[in-house]
Design an enzyme around this catalytic site. Structure first.
Site, PDB file in Angstrom:
ATOM      1  N   TYR A   1      23.048   4.281 -23.322  1.00 37.30           N
ATOM      2  CA  TYR A   1      22.292   5.710 -22.941  1.00 37.30           C
ATOM      3  C   TYR A   1      20.959   5.952 -24.352  1.00 37.30           C
ATOM      4  CZ  TYR A   1      26.996   5.795 -21.196  1.00 37.30           C
ATOM      5  OH  TYR A   1      28.038   5.108 -20.437  1.00 37.30           O
ATOM      6  N   SER A   2      20.942   5.122 -24.562  1.00 34.44           N
ATOM      7  CA  SER A   2      20.407   5.744 -25.907  1.00 34.44           C
ATOM      8  C   SER A   2      18.487   5.880 -25.531  1.00 34.44           C
ATOM      9  CB  SER A   2      20.324   5.174 -27.234  1.00 34.44           C
ATOM     10  OG  SER A   2      19.623   4.914 -28.068  1.00 34.44           O
TER      11      SER A   2
ATOM     12  N   PRO B   1      30.239   4.439 -28.049  1.00 32.55           N
ATOM     13  CA  PRO B   1      29.415   3.855 -28.071  1.00 32.55           C
ATOM     14  C   PRO B   1      28.140   4.741 -27.438  1.00 32.55           C
ATOM     15  CG  PRO B   1      31.036   2.703 -28.454  1.00 32.55           C
ATOM     16  CD  PRO B   1      31.287   3.887 -28.311  1.00 32.55           C
ATOM     17  N   CYS B   2      26.963   4.244 -27.771  1.00 31.97           N
ATOM     18  CA  CYS B   2      26.045   5.386 -27.346  1.00 31.97           C
ATOM     19  C   CYS B   2      25.205   4.341 -27.048  1.00 31.97           C
ATOM     20  CB  CYS B   2      25.291   6.462 -27.967  1.00 31.97           C
ATOM     21  SG  CYS B   2      24.506   6.161 -29.324  1.00 31.97           S
ATOM     22  N   GLN B   3      24.938   3.440 -27.507  1.00 27.56           N
ATOM     23  CA  GLN B   3      23.747   2.060 -27.167  1.00 27.56           C
ATOM     24  C   GLN B   3      23.193   2.231 -25.866  1.00 27.56           C
ATOM     25  OE1 GLN B   3      26.260   2.147 -28.964  1.00 27.56           O
ATOM     26  NE2 GLN B   3      25.913   0.419 -30.745  1.00 27.56           N
TER      27      GLN B   3
END
Length: 178
Positions: free
Chosen positions: A111-112, A107-109
């Site tokens: 780092y987004s 999950p990238c949230q």
């Protein structure tokens, strides 16, 4: 275990599977003839903040998977391939079948670029810490997969802003240590 064991098939485990992007890319379009040597034999997708598991529903529908009679959080195809809708942090590694390739879009949230720089949490964030689940599966798998294929957002390379690149350095360090 009735999974494919032919030496010309690359057995894949897909973590943080979402709606099946890796499976689609590796195997091809569901229901169409494929000459792919890849087969996703086990996948995991779970969204902790949602009672309704939309991504799992789409994945299961797309690949014609049905809930297991004994465990409704496991979806299976006729060939035994499985999609597990459980928190990966609580899934024992020994329940994950032997595989040649571990892939996942953790999950990238955290780092987004959709987050402000002051709001980024990186590897310490609620979603960013899921790197540790990938690391655990890699460390505990025996035999270990031959290849690890991960994707994430561009900011992963630069986060956290105050210590540019530290999170990616930690991940690379973990991989090199293994």
């Amino acid at each position: 275990n009735n999974h494919v064991t032919s030496s010309n098939i690359v057995r894949v485990v897909e973590l943080f599977a979402g709606v099946g992007g890796f499976k689609l890319g590796l195997e091809g379009e569901p229901g169409k003839p494929s000459n792919s040597d890849f087969r996703v034999i086990w996948a995991n997708q779970w969204e902790p903040s949602s009672k309704k598991q939309h991504a799992v529903e789409i994945y299961a529908h797309r690949w014609d998977m049905r809930p297991n009679d004994e465990d409704p959080y496991i979806f299976e195809c006729n060939d035994g391939d499985a999609l597990v809708n459980k928190d990966i942090e609580k899934v024992p590694t020994e329940e994950i079948p032997n595989h040649d390739l571990l892939c996942g879009g953790f999950p990238c949230q955290d780092y987004s670029v959709a987050r402000t720089l002051s709001g980024e949490m990186g590897i310490e964030g609620e979603k960013g810490k899921l790197w540790n689940s990938i690391k655990r599966v890699l460390e505990e798998s025996s035999p270990r997969p031959k290849v690890v294929f991960l994707e994430n957002v561009p900011r992963l390379l630069n986060s956290p802003a105050k210590h540019r690149g530290l999170n990616f350095t930690v991940i690379l360090g973990d991989l090199m240590e293994m």
